[in-house]
Scaffold this active site. Sequence first.
Site, mmCIF file in Angstrom:
data_model
loop_
_atom_site.group_PDB
_atom_site.id
_atom_site.type_symbol
_atom_site.label_atom_id
_atom_site.label_comp_id
_atom_site.label_asym_id
_atom_site.label_seq_id
_atom_site.Cartn_x
_atom_site.Cartn_y
_atom_site.Cartn_z
ATOM 1 N N PHE A 9 -1.376 8.839 -7.432
ATOM 2 C CA PHE A 9 -2.725 9.372 -7.227
ATOM 3 C C PHE A 9 -3.304 8.714 -5.977
ATOM 4 O O PHE A 9 -3.339 7.488 -5.868
ATOM 5 C CB PHE A 9 -3.622 9.078 -8.434
ATOM 6 C CG PHE A 9 -5.020 9.616 -8.274
ATOM 7 C CD1 PHE A 9 -5.284 10.969 -8.440
ATOM 8 C CD2 PHE A 9 -6.078 8.776 -7.942
ATOM 9 C CE1 PHE A 9 -6.573 11.478 -8.277
ATOM 10 C CE2 PHE A 9 -7.368 9.266 -7.780
ATOM 11 C CZ PHE A 9 -7.611 10.625 -7.955
ATOM 12 N N GLU A 91 -0.068 -1.057 1.635
ATOM 13 C CA GLU A 91 -1.247 -1.414 0.831
ATOM 14 C C GLU A 91 -1.278 -2.912 0.513
ATOM 15 O O GLU A 91 -1.884 -3.330 -0.472
ATOM 16 C CB GLU A 91 -1.243 -0.592 -0.470
ATOM 17 C CG GLU A 91 -1.172 0.918 -0.273
ATOM 18 C CD GLU A 91 -2.391 1.504 0.429
ATOM 19 O OE1 GLU A 91 -3.499 1.004 0.219
ATOM 20 O OE2 GLU A 91 -2.208 2.456 1.221
HETATM 21 C C1 SIN Z 1 -5.285 5.427 -1.369
HETATM 22 O O1 SIN Z 1 -5.497 6.112 -0.392
HETATM 23 O O2 SIN Z 1 -4.939 5.972 -2.468
HETATM 24 C C2 SIN Z 1 -5.345 3.922 -1.344
HETATM 25 C C3 SIN Z 1 -6.372 3.368 -0.424
HETATM 26 C C4 SIN Z 1 -6.116 3.601 1.040
HETATM 27 O O3 SIN Z 1 -4.986 3.331 1.501
HETATM 28 O O4 SIN Z 1 -7.023 4.032 1.747
#
Ligand code: SIN
Length: 182
Positions: A9, A91
Site C-alpha cells: 500500500f 525508505e
Molecule cells: C509511501 O509512499 O508509501 C511511503 C512514503 C514515501 O516514500 O513517501
Amino acid sequence: MTREGFWLFAYGSLMARPRLPWRERMEATMPGWTRRFWQGSHDHRGRPGAPGRVLTLVPEPDRGAPPCVGFLYFLPPAVARGALTRLDYREKNGYVRTFHPVIDRFGTAREALVYLAGPGNPAWLGPAPLSDLAAQICAAEGPSGTNTAYLFDLHRTLARLGLEDPHVSDLVGAVRARLNPA
Ligand code: SIN
C-alpha cells in the site's frame, strides 16, 4: 512473502514515483489512518542538518473521517525479493515495514505491506503550524530533488484520481503563496 509475492500500500512518493516492477495496481483505502508531512527527509528531499518534510501515516482520531486513499501494488514472486531490498533502501530514513488491512477497489480486505515512520524514529519531525511546514518544504532540497516537487507530484497524482487530501491541498496552497507572493 517473497515466495508468494506481496501487496504494497503506497500513500506518498511510492504513489507518485513508484519505480517498482509491479504487476497490478489499483486504488485502495486504509481506514483509520491519515497522511501527515511529519517525517524528516535527510536523504531524498533534504540533507543532514537541513531536512525536508515527507509523508507518513498517523492514526486518524476522527472516526467519521474518510479513509486514506492510496495505491495497492502487487509485486509478483519473481520480483518480490529484489523489490523489497530496493524498498527497504529507499525508505531507510526512519520507515519500518508494517502490515495493515487495506480495502481494495473491489471491497476485498487484503493484508498489505506499508512503510510507516512513527513518532520517535530518528528522522521524526512531528506536527508544526502550516506556515512552518510550508517554509521548510520551500527551503529543502536533496539528492532526489526539491521538497516542493515531492509535494506537487503527490498532489497531481491525487488530483488525477479525482481525490483531495485536505492536509496535502492546504500545504500546496501555503507553498504556492510563499513561492508566488501577491
Ligand atoms: C509511501 O509512499 O508509501 C511511503 C512514503 C514515501 O516514500 O513517501
